[in-house]
Design a protein around this motif. Structure first.
Motif, PDB file in Angstrom:
ATOM      1  N   VAL A  99       0.849  -1.142   0.038  1.00 37.42           N
ATOM      2  CA  VAL A  99       0.199  -0.063  -0.069  1.00 37.42           C
ATOM      3  C   VAL A  99       0.841   1.162   0.221  1.00 37.42           C
ATOM      4  O   VAL A  99       1.637   1.455   0.898  1.00 37.42           O
ATOM      5  CB  VAL A  99      -0.875   0.020   1.151  1.00 37.42           C
ATOM      6  CG1 VAL A  99      -1.913   1.226   1.399  1.00 37.42           C
ATOM      7  CG2 VAL A  99      -1.839  -1.227   1.443  1.00 37.42           C
ATOM      8  N   ARG A 103       4.487  10.618  -0.553  1.00 36.12           N
ATOM      9  CA  ARG A 103       5.127  11.153   0.587  1.00 36.12           C
ATOM     10  C   ARG A 103       6.041  12.437   0.381  1.00 36.12           C
ATOM     11  O   ARG A 103       7.117  12.343   0.094  1.00 36.12           O
ATOM     12  CB  ARG A 103       6.049  10.076   1.312  1.00 36.12           C
ATOM     13  CG  ARG A 103       5.310   8.893   1.708  1.00 36.12           C
ATOM     14  CD  ARG A 103       6.170   7.628   2.287  1.00 36.12           C
ATOM     15  NE  ARG A 103       5.465   6.780   2.859  1.00 36.12           N
ATOM     16  CZ  ARG A 103       5.411   6.531   4.183  1.00 36.12           C
ATOM     17  NH1 ARG A 103       5.857   7.499   5.110  1.00 36.12           N
ATOM     18  NH2 ARG A 103       4.584   5.410   4.808  1.00 36.12           N
ATOM     19  N   THR A 325       0.488  -1.516  11.808  1.00 37.47           N
ATOM     20  CA  THR A 325       0.043  -2.507  10.887  1.00 37.47           C
ATOM     21  C   THR A 325       0.998  -2.530   9.543  1.00 37.47           C
ATOM     22  O   THR A 325       0.479  -2.526   8.544  1.00 37.47           O
ATOM     23  CB  THR A 325      -1.327  -2.218  10.469  1.00 37.47           C
ATOM     24  OG1 THR A 325      -1.485  -0.949  10.090  1.00 37.47           O
ATOM     25  CG2 THR A 325      -2.248  -2.776  11.293  1.00 37.47           C
ATOM     26  N   ALA A 352      -7.200   4.732  15.098  1.00 40.26           N
ATOM     27  CA  ALA A 352      -6.880   4.470  13.738  1.00 40.26           C
ATOM     28  C   ALA A 352      -6.855   2.814  13.329  1.00 40.26           C
ATOM     29  O   ALA A 352      -7.274   2.044  14.223  1.00 40.26           O
ATOM     30  CB  ALA A 352      -5.083   4.510  13.530  1.00 40.26           C
ATOM     31  N   ASP A 354      -5.018   0.151  13.045  1.00 44.65           N
ATOM     32  CA  ASP A 354      -4.394  -0.561  13.849  1.00 44.65           C
ATOM     33  C   ASP A 354      -5.439  -1.109  15.071  1.00 44.65           C
ATOM     34  O   ASP A 354      -5.498  -2.250  15.433  1.00 44.65           O
ATOM     35  CB  ASP A 354      -3.009  -0.343  14.156  1.00 44.65           C
ATOM     36  CG  ASP A 354      -2.733   0.862  14.854  1.00 44.65           C
ATOM     37  OD1 ASP A 354      -3.616   1.940  14.284  1.00 44.65           O
ATOM     38  OD2 ASP A 354      -1.865   1.370  15.565  1.00 44.65           O
ATOM     39  N   TYR A 383       9.674   9.484   8.392  1.00 44.83           N
ATOM     40  CA  TYR A 383       8.790  10.347   8.299  1.00 44.83           C
ATOM     41  C   TYR A 383       7.257  10.014   8.105  1.00 44.83           C
ATOM     42  O   TYR A 383       7.354   8.777   7.168  1.00 44.83           O
ATOM     43  CB  TYR A 383       9.053  11.176   7.028  1.00 44.83           C
ATOM     44  CG  TYR A 383      10.283  12.112   7.238  1.00 44.83           C
ATOM     45  CD1 TYR A 383      10.247  13.371   7.708  1.00 44.83           C
ATOM     46  CD2 TYR A 383      11.466  11.628   6.762  1.00 44.83           C
ATOM     47  CE1 TYR A 383      11.514  14.181   7.798  1.00 44.83           C
ATOM     48  CE2 TYR A 383      12.677  12.216   6.985  1.00 44.83           C
ATOM     49  CZ  TYR A 383      12.680  13.536   7.534  1.00 44.83           C
ATOM     50  OH  TYR A 383      13.755  14.293   7.566  1.00 44.83           O
TER      51      TYR A 383
HETATM   52  C1  LIG Z   1       5.649   1.899  12.040  1.00 45.47           C
HETATM   53  C2  LIG Z   1       4.255   2.413  12.687  1.00 45.47           C
HETATM   54  O1  LIG Z   1       3.901   2.521  13.499  1.00 45.47           O
HETATM   55  N1  LIG Z   1       3.323   2.400  11.380  1.00 45.47           N
HETATM   56  C3  LIG Z   1       1.966   2.801  11.760  1.00 45.47           C
HETATM   57  C4  LIG Z   1       1.669   4.304  11.929  1.00 45.47           C
HETATM   58  O2  LIG Z   1       1.839   4.835  10.573  1.00 45.47           O
HETATM   59  P1  LIG Z   1       2.725   6.242  10.366  1.00 45.47           P
HETATM   60  O3  LIG Z   1       2.243   7.238  11.221  1.00 45.47           O
HETATM   61  O4  LIG Z   1       4.288   5.666  10.371  1.00 45.47           O
HETATM   62  O5  LIG Z   1       2.392   6.489   8.793  1.00 45.47           O
HETATM   63  P2  LIG Z   1       2.869   6.010   7.358  1.00 45.47           P
HETATM   64  O6  LIG Z   1       3.349   6.967   6.591  1.00 45.47           O
HETATM   65  O7  LIG Z   1       3.502   4.650   7.383  1.00 45.47           O
HETATM   66  O8  LIG Z   1       1.556   5.564   6.721  1.00 45.47           O
HETATM   67  C5  LIG Z   1       0.730   4.190   6.956  1.00 45.47           C
HETATM   68  C6  LIG Z   1       0.300   3.575   5.666  1.00 45.47           C
HETATM   69  O9  LIG Z   1      -0.713   4.509   5.192  1.00 45.47           O
HETATM   70  C7  LIG Z   1      -0.689   4.688   3.854  1.00 45.47           C
HETATM   71  N2  LIG Z   1      -1.487   5.618   3.766  1.00 45.47           N
HETATM   72  C8  LIG Z   1      -1.154   7.132   4.025  1.00 45.47           C
HETATM   73  C9  LIG Z   1      -2.059   8.385   3.932  1.00 45.47           C
HETATM   74  C10 LIG Z   1      -3.152   8.177   3.073  1.00 45.47           C
HETATM   75  O10 LIG Z   1      -3.903   8.870   3.201  1.00 45.47           O
HETATM   76  N3  LIG Z   1      -3.747   6.774   2.770  1.00 45.47           N
HETATM   77  C11 LIG Z   1      -2.762   5.836   2.880  1.00 45.47           C
HETATM   78  O11 LIG Z   1      -3.410   4.658   2.660  1.00 45.47           O
HETATM   79  C12 LIG Z   1       0.871   4.881   3.572  1.00 45.47           C
HETATM   80  O12 LIG Z   1       1.025   4.692   2.233  1.00 45.47           O
HETATM   81  C13 LIG Z   1       1.231   3.777   4.451  1.00 45.47           C
HETATM   82  O13 LIG Z   1       1.259   2.465   3.672  1.00 45.47           O
HETATM   83  O14 LIG Z   1       0.144   4.408  12.122  1.00 45.47           O
HETATM   84  C14 LIG Z   1      -0.852   3.914  11.030  1.00 45.47           C
HETATM   85  C15 LIG Z   1      -2.154   4.002  11.765  1.00 45.47           C
HETATM   86  O15 LIG Z   1      -2.499   5.582  11.568  1.00 45.47           O
HETATM   87  C16 LIG Z   1      -0.524   2.296  11.172  1.00 45.47           C
HETATM   88  O16 LIG Z   1      -0.914   1.582  12.323  1.00 45.47           O
HETATM   89  C17 LIG Z   1       0.953   2.040  11.008  1.00 45.47           C
HETATM   90  O17 LIG Z   1       1.229   0.748  10.529  1.00 45.47           O
END
Ligand SMILES: CC(=O)N[C@H]1[C@@H](OP(=O)(O)OP(=O)(O)OC[C@H]2O[C@@H](n3ccc(=O)[nH]c3=O)[C@H](O)[C@@H]2O)O[C@H](CO)[C@H](O)[C@@H]1O
Length: 396
Positions: A99, A103, A325, A352, A354, A383
């Motif tokens: 997915v 970014r 997740t 969220a 997860d 990031y």
């Molecule tokens: C390492 C870690 O703790 N990651 C968690 C954290 O993500 P993070 O805050 O690290 O966010 P992230 O940038 O890794 O995004 C999570 C996923 O969502 C996807 N994405 C992002 C924006 C959007 O509009 N649509 C979309 O599908 C993106 O491509 C990625 O596959 O929190 C999320 C819940 O909010 C999930 O639980 C992630 O597993």
């Protein structure tokens, strides 16, 4: 012997044992461990003020280099060389769906390109047949393109929403609900496209480790997988400590202490270094159990888990933990069912996808969820694409 002599001799023996136990603890936990562990990121002895900034910078730089290297690779690799990922077979043993979203802040790191390069390197590690079909699910479309996903189009199958669908979602809902809907879209598209026997969903900053497919193959061959809604393939290292409220970890912790203490006392029943006289007794067992438990926690459970990488059979399965997740295995048709469940819930900040998934697996009767340890991926996404970021993110 007069009673006062008996008392005195017992007191002296007891006090010397206590003193020796104290000395051993002080030497171990106040001298040896601080010297050996002060640079270990997930140890209690890690000196944040001295090492965190520099270590974070090194990791960011390494990720940037890997991203640039991956960019060069995908730009220069010929279409035919890797078009093998474009030809899907129906009902594959495993489908990996990645997915990905645009970014902006981490543009130069090219997380998606790094992940796809690693996947293409290890997808052949299962023997004659490839381990999995690989699908990229790009949740952006329209004017705000995901350039990395675009670059991969000639190498991998890339699926997208219709632009008008994307636009209407963006206008009406919060980021976390959008993130969940994007996830549901990718789960469903993967399922509809090839009806895989099992599915892994990776977020675009989840870099698989070299033994990723071998361990997954082993997990799927175990009986528990048949009755599992999902298996988490990653849990943040900073949350892997024993001193986290996970009941199974407390059991593991006490078990580790008992095994260590018993092994030590059985190996040296009359151990006598520095006039230390140990006989197998409940007090000694208790002391060494606590000693090993403290040592394991202070050193960092994360480092003990790493030993399990010796063999796929040693990877541990435990009840699922709550957070995150980035890498999820859905055995059988679980991906389809999870999409249905997620679709019926609403996400927002603090709730969220997860959290929803974790709560869901507990509510639905007969559904179980698991975590595998140690992690099968490295989380390279310094990031976030859904949360605010500091200008230079830190490892902790
Ligand atoms: C390492 C870690 O703790 N990651 C968690 C954290 O993500 P993070 O805050 O690290 O966010 P992230 O940038 O890794 O995004 C999570 C996923 O969502 C996807 N994405 C992002 C924006 C959007 O509009 N649509 C979309 O599908 C993106 O491509 C990625 O596959 O929190 C999320 C819940 O909010 C999930 O639980 C992630 O597993």
């Amino acid at each position: 012997m007069p009673r006062w002599k008996v008392f005195l001799s017992q007191y002296l023996r007891w006090s010397s044992t206590v003193t020796q136990a104290l000395a051993l603890s002080i030497i171990t936990f106040c001298v040896i461990f601080p010297l050996c562990c002060h640079r270990l990121l997930y140890s209690y002895y890690f000196i944040k003020s001295m090492y965190l900034d520099s270590m974070s910078e090194v990791v960011l730089r390494e990720s940037l280099d890997r991203g640039q290297e991956a960019l060069r690779f995908w730009q220069s690799s010929s279409t035919t060389a890797s078009s093998r990922f474009n030809n899907f077979t129906q009902h594959p043993e495993l489908l990996v769906t990645v997915v990905t979203a645009r970014r902006n802040e981490a543009r130069d790191y090219h997380y998606l390109l790094q992940v796809m390069l690693q996947l293409s390197n290890i997808v052949g590690s299962c023997g004659e047949q490839e381990c999995a079909e690989v699908l990229v699910c790009d949740v952006e479309s329209g004017p705000q393109e995901n350039q990395d996903a675009k670059l991969l189009e000639s190498h991998f199958r890339v699926v997208r929403r219709l632009p008008q669908e994307q636009q209407s979602i963006r206008e009406r809902i919060n980021t976390f609900e959008k993130e969940k809907r994007d996830y549901v879209f990718c789960l469903r598209r993967g399922w509809e496209l090839v009806k895989p026997k099992n599915m892994v969903v990776l977020e675009d900053d989840a870099l698989p480790r070299n033994d990723f497919f071998i361990v997954i193959k082993d997990l799927l061959s175990r009986r528990f997988a048949l009755h599992t809604l999902y298996i988490k393939l990653y849990h943040p290292e900073r949350l892997q400590r024993y001193w986290n409220p996970e009941p199974y970890r407390i059991l593991e912790w006490v078990g580790l202490g008992l095994v260590g203490a018993t092994a030590l006392l059985l190996s040296f029943p009359y151990w006598n270094p520095c006039s230390f006289s140990f006989t197998l007794s409940a007090t000694h067992l208790l002391f060494f159990t606590l000693y090993f438990m403290t040592a394991a926690e202070l050193l960092g459970r994360h480092y003990l888990l790493e030993v399990r990488r010796i063999s796929p059979q040693l990877y541990a399965i435990s009840p699922a933990t709550e957070c995150c997740t980035p890498a999820m295995l859905f055995p059988g048709d679980a991906s389809f069912r999870v999409a249905e469940y997620l679709d019926s819930s609403f996400c927002y900040k603090g709730h969220a996808k997860d959290i929803v998934l974790y709560q869901m697996a507990r509510k639905v009767p007969g559904q179980r969820s698991h975590s595998v340890e140690p992690n099968l991926i490295t989380h390279i996404g310094a990031y976030s694409s859904v949360r605010a970021n500091p200008s230079r993110p830190k490892l902790l």
